[in-house]
Design an enzyme around this catalytic site. Structure first.
Site, PDB file in Angstrom:
ATOM      1  N   HIS A   8       1.390   2.219  82.660  1.00 35.30           N
ATOM      2  CA  HIS A   8       2.019   0.976  83.137  1.00 35.30           C
ATOM      3  C   HIS A   8       2.493   0.173  81.933  1.00 35.30           C
ATOM      4  O   HIS A   8       1.837   0.159  80.892  1.00 35.30           O
ATOM      5  CB  HIS A   8       1.018   0.136  83.942  1.00 35.30           C
ATOM      6  CG  HIS A   8       1.679  -0.868  84.833  1.00 35.30           C
ATOM      7  ND1 HIS A   8       2.103  -2.091  84.387  1.00 35.30           N
ATOM      8  CD2 HIS A   8       2.023  -0.796  86.133  1.00 35.30           C
ATOM      9  CE1 HIS A   8       2.659  -2.748  85.385  1.00 35.30           C
ATOM     10  NE2 HIS A   8       2.632  -1.992  86.456  1.00 35.30           N
ATOM     11  N   ASP A  11       0.476   3.455  92.283  1.00 33.19           N
ATOM     12  CA  ASP A  11       1.049   4.590  93.023  1.00 33.19           C
ATOM     13  C   ASP A  11       0.129   5.792  93.099  1.00 33.19           C
ATOM     14  O   ASP A  11       0.425   6.750  93.820  1.00 33.19           O
ATOM     15  CB  ASP A  11       2.374   5.007  92.359  1.00 33.19           C
ATOM     16  CG  ASP A  11       3.419   3.912  92.519  1.00 33.19           C
ATOM     17  OD1 ASP A  11       3.998   3.486  91.510  1.00 33.19           O
ATOM     18  OD2 ASP A  11       3.607   3.457  93.666  1.00 33.19           O
TER      19      ASP A  11
HETATM   20  C1  SDX Z   1       5.322   0.790  89.248  1.00 30.95           C
HETATM   21  O1  SDX Z   1       6.386  -2.908  86.193  1.00 30.95           O
HETATM   22  C2  SDX Z   1       5.668  -2.943  87.247  1.00 30.95           C
HETATM   23  O2  SDX Z   1       4.954  -3.895  87.492  1.00 30.95           O
HETATM   24  C3  SDX Z   1       5.844  -1.745  88.164  1.00 30.95           C
HETATM   25  C4  SDX Z   1       4.908  -1.682  89.349  1.00 30.95           C
HETATM   26  C5  SDX Z   1       5.168  -2.776  90.335  1.00 30.95           C
HETATM   27  O3  SDX Z   1       4.244  -3.117  91.106  1.00 30.95           O
HETATM   28  O4  SDX Z   1       6.330  -3.221  90.408  1.00 30.95           O
HETATM   29  O5  SDX Z   1       3.549  -1.769  88.918  1.00 30.95           O
HETATM   30  C6  SDX Z   1       5.081  -0.359  90.123  1.00 30.95           C
HETATM   31  O6  SDX Z   1       6.453   1.096  88.978  1.00 30.95           O
HETATM   32  C7  SDX Z   1       4.136   1.505  88.652  1.00 30.95           C
HETATM   33  C8  SDX Z   1       4.563   2.644  87.671  1.00 30.95           C
HETATM   34  C9  SDX Z   1       4.938   3.875  88.524  1.00 30.95           C
HETATM   35  N1  SDX Z   1       5.494   4.953  87.588  1.00 30.95           N
HETATM   36  C10 SDX Z   1       4.796   6.034  87.315  1.00 30.95           C
HETATM   37  O7  SDX Z   1       3.624   6.239  87.674  1.00 30.95           O
HETATM   38  C11 SDX Z   1       5.581   7.052  86.485  1.00 30.95           C
HETATM   39  C12 SDX Z   1       4.708   7.585  85.347  1.00 30.95           C
HETATM   40  N2  SDX Z   1       4.485   6.495  84.370  1.00 30.95           N
HETATM   41  C13 SDX Z   1       5.405   6.313  83.348  1.00 30.95           C
HETATM   42  O8  SDX Z   1       6.588   6.981  83.299  1.00 30.95           O
HETATM   43  C14 SDX Z   1       5.237   5.094  82.466  1.00 30.95           C
HETATM   44  O9  SDX Z   1       3.899   4.957  82.225  1.00 30.95           O
HETATM   45  C15 SDX Z   1       5.837   3.793  82.976  1.00 30.95           C
HETATM   46  C16 SDX Z   1       7.252   3.966  83.369  1.00 30.95           C
HETATM   47  C17 SDX Z   1       5.043   3.288  84.144  1.00 30.95           C
HETATM   48  C18 SDX Z   1       5.734   2.778  81.848  1.00 30.95           C
HETATM   49  O10 SDX Z   1       6.619   3.175  80.865  1.00 30.95           O
HETATM   50  P1  SDX Z   1       6.684   2.457  79.438  1.00 30.95           P
HETATM   51  O11 SDX Z   1       5.934   1.171  79.449  1.00 30.95           O
HETATM   52  O12 SDX Z   1       8.127   2.421  79.022  1.00 30.95           O
HETATM   53  O13 SDX Z   1       5.861   3.391  78.514  1.00 30.95           O
HETATM   54  P2  SDX Z   1       6.481   4.536  77.620  1.00 30.95           P
HETATM   55  O14 SDX Z   1       7.376   5.393  78.439  1.00 30.95           O
HETATM   56  O15 SDX Z   1       7.055   3.902  76.393  1.00 30.95           O
HETATM   57  O16 SDX Z   1       5.181   5.400  77.238  1.00 30.95           O
HETATM   58  C19 SDX Z   1       4.379   5.072  76.083  1.00 30.95           C
HETATM   59  C20 SDX Z   1       3.750   6.399  75.691  1.00 30.95           C
HETATM   60  C21 SDX Z   1       4.761   7.515  75.473  1.00 30.95           C
HETATM   61  O17 SDX Z   1       4.178   8.461  74.599  1.00 30.95           O
HETATM   62  P3  SDX Z   1       4.578   8.403  72.977  1.00 30.95           P
HETATM   63  O18 SDX Z   1       6.099   8.396  72.897  1.00 30.95           O
HETATM   64  O19 SDX Z   1       3.943   7.124  72.464  1.00 30.95           O
HETATM   65  O20 SDX Z   1       3.943   9.651  72.394  1.00 30.95           O
HETATM   66  O21 SDX Z   1       2.898   6.871  76.760  1.00 30.95           O
HETATM   67  C22 SDX Z   1       3.430   8.100  77.261  1.00 30.95           C
HETATM   68  C23 SDX Z   1       4.850   8.199  76.806  1.00 30.95           C
HETATM   69  O22 SDX Z   1       5.276   9.548  76.717  1.00 30.95           O
HETATM   70  N3  SDX Z   1       3.306   8.028  78.712  1.00 30.95           N
HETATM   71  C24 SDX Z   1       2.964   9.037  79.507  1.00 30.95           C
HETATM   72  C25 SDX Z   1       2.931   8.519  80.804  1.00 30.95           C
HETATM   73  N4  SDX Z   1       3.270   7.224  80.771  1.00 30.95           N
HETATM   74  C26 SDX Z   1       3.511   6.924  79.482  1.00 30.95           C
HETATM   75  N5  SDX Z   1       2.661  10.330  79.227  1.00 30.95           N
HETATM   76  C27 SDX Z   1       2.338  11.110  80.289  1.00 30.95           C
HETATM   77  N6  SDX Z   1       2.274  10.679  81.565  1.00 30.95           N
HETATM   78  C28 SDX Z   1       2.570   9.396  81.862  1.00 30.95           C
HETATM   79  N7  SDX Z   1       2.507   8.973  83.102  1.00 30.95           N
END
Ligand code: SDX
Length: 430
Positions: free
Chosen positions: A307, A364
């Site tokens: 998140h 989720d």
């Molecule tokens: C919702 O914003 C809100 O409030 C949203 C929400 C709401 O109520 O409106 O809470 C609802 O959208 C919840 C999120 C649902 N999405 C998912 O579950 C999809 C999987 N999660 C991600 O793709 C990610 O965690 C996000 C999109 C939720 C957050 O993305 P960020 O903040 O841009 O984080 P990032 O992509 O920069 O990740 C930071 C690091 C990265 O690794 P490095 O480049 O540092 O090596 O964490 C890793 C990412 O690759 N990472 C993950 C991951 N989430 C982040 N690696 C594997 N699996 C994951 N799920």
């Protein structure tokens, strides 16, 4: 004494005002940055950028705190209902009995769609994505003004618009499901409360009314309430951006539905179930999923994990994990996907990759298990998220519209393209 931060760049420096929120959050007001220094900020994804001040929802990502108008989500989950929380978010306080009764009556009055909507539904293929239908049909609401709408006061018009959206989004969702199943539309029943009426429109048959059990109604009330708002997430920022051009509330919420559709946002609840099913069917083991997520194989992510704000647990995930146990127990449902979800969570929470990046289950991760248990088809999960989030979008839209300092959203950029060059006639090009 107002606090400031000094920014120095080459021979220029500026004192930027520091804004402090009621929970101690600090923000740098850069309103004068460009005119004083010629500089702009650059922050892709806005991870460090506040777009507004707001009184609606407070999140503390480090402590796993979520409050709607100051009330902890845990208390609302235990004592409130989706309709009451909708009023709280939109009007800033818990409704008294007269206000709640009036709002409920407005929801009943605004539940039906103009008969012409049927022709719009018939225009879609039966397997059209429900989120595409929802966004299109919410926008279409503006094509059917209410009788006497032009004579309504601004206050009356807003509360009717809000009730219309919250009520009709449910009817549109149910109709899109019925269309996909080749079933006749079931009209809203004015005697049924909000959630039971939705389940009636989803699952009743002509001359055979579906009576959802209190456990199922309570479970769906909880899911909708937990999704009702979440401050400046992607879709809330979208509703504010579109609303800032003075677009109407239906168009603004239709745009928010489109933003929610993405698998990184609201579409994740469907992606979680697809991931759990792939693991359960044996195509992928839980360990494989963890490995692929860590290596980013083909962009694979552990859906339902991570998140932007919560760097500890998502309080909604904690509530839903407990609710999943309770609801499946009440319904006598044994879902192997719940065991897979628990196994994945345990593995991830012990893995340095997830621990170092502070990746925990989000809203989720468990919501789909409950929706599946109460009979909601997977391709409707994000639609349910949209029904739940509608009051939040409305509250954000109104707060932005009422803000005297609000301006049309128009970010800047840093140009990194070609410098000036001349037009070349086609016969002189390589
Ligand atoms: C919702 O914003 C809100 O409030 C949203 C929400 C709401 O109520 O409106 O809470 C609802 O959208 C919840 C999120 C649902 N999405 C998912 O579950 C999809 C999987 N999660 C991600 O793709 C990610 O965690 C996000 C999109 C939720 C957050 O993305 P960020 O903040 O841009 O984080 P990032 O992509 O920069 O990740 C930071 C690091 C990265 O690794 P490095 O480049 O540092 O090596 O964490 C890793 C990412 O690759 N990472 C993950 C991951 N989430 C982040 N690696 C594997 N699996 C994951 N799920």
């Amino acid at each position: 004494m107002a606090r400031t931060a000094k920014l120095t760049f080459e021979d220029r420096s500026i004192d930027l005002p520091v804004v402090e929120g009621t929970e101690g959050e600090l923000g740098l007001d850069i309103g004068k940055l460009r005119s004083s220094t010629g500089l702009i900020t650059l922050d892709p994804g806005y991870g460090n950028t506040g777009s507004c001040t707001s009184e609606i929802t407070f999140i503390d990502g480090e402590k796993g705190i979520l409050r709607y108008r100051g009330i902890p989500i845990e208390q609302l989950a235990k004592h409130s209902t989706f309709v009451e929380v909708a009023w709280l978010l939109i009007f800033g306080k818990l409704p008294n009995r007269a206000e709640l009764d009036d709002f409920r009556e407005r929801l009943v009055r605004n539940a039906s769609l103009h008969e012409a909507f049927k022709h719009h539904f018939e225009g879609f293929l039966v397997d059209a994505p429900p989120m595409a239908i929802l966004s299109a049909m919410v926008n279409t609401i503006a094509c059917f003004p209410r009788h006497g709408e032009q004579d309504e006061s601004p206050e009356e018009r807003f509360i009717e618009d809000a009730a219309q959206l919250i009520s009709k989004v449910r009817t549109i969702a149910a109709h899109s499901y019925r269309r996909s199943m080749g079933l006749p539309f079931i009209y809203p029943d004015p005697k049924l409360p909000y959630v039971a009426n939705f389940l009636h429109m989803m699952f009743s048959m002509p001359y055979d009314t579906h009576h959802a059990s209190p456990e199922v109604v309570d479970a769906l009330n909880l899911i909708l309430l937990l999704h009702a708002d979440h401050e400046q997430n992607c879709s809330a920022s979208t509703v504010r951006t579109v609303g800032s051009s003075l677009a109407n509330i239906n168009a603004s919420c239709a745009a928010a539905i489109a933003a929610l559709w993405g698998p990184l946002h609201g579409g994740a609840n469907m992606a979680v179930l697809e991931m759990l099913e792939a693991i359960h069917k044996g195509g992928v083991s839980a360990a494989d999923a963890i490995k692929m997520a860590k290596e980013g194989t083909d962009g694979f992510r552990l859906m339902g994990f991570g998140h932007r704000v919560y760097k500890n647990f998502d309080p909604r995930a904690r509530i839903l994990k407990a609710a999943a146990d309770k609801v499946l127990g009440q319904l006598g449902v044994k879902d192997p996907l719940l065991d897979v979800a628990r196994q994945l969570e345990e593995m991830a929470l012990e893995d340095p990759y997830f621990v170092e990046r502070k990746l925990y289950p989000n809203v989720d991760f468990y919501s789909g298990i409950i929706m599946r248990a109460i009979g909601i088809p997977t391709n409707m999960f994000t639609v349910l998220f949209a029904i739940g989030r509608m009051p939040g979008w409305i509250a954000q839209w109104k707060e932005q519209r009422d803000d005297p300092k609000s301006r049309i959203a128009r970010p800047r950029q840093i140009y990194i393209g070609a410098n000036e060059n001349d037009y070349v006639p086609i016969d002189q090009r390589p």
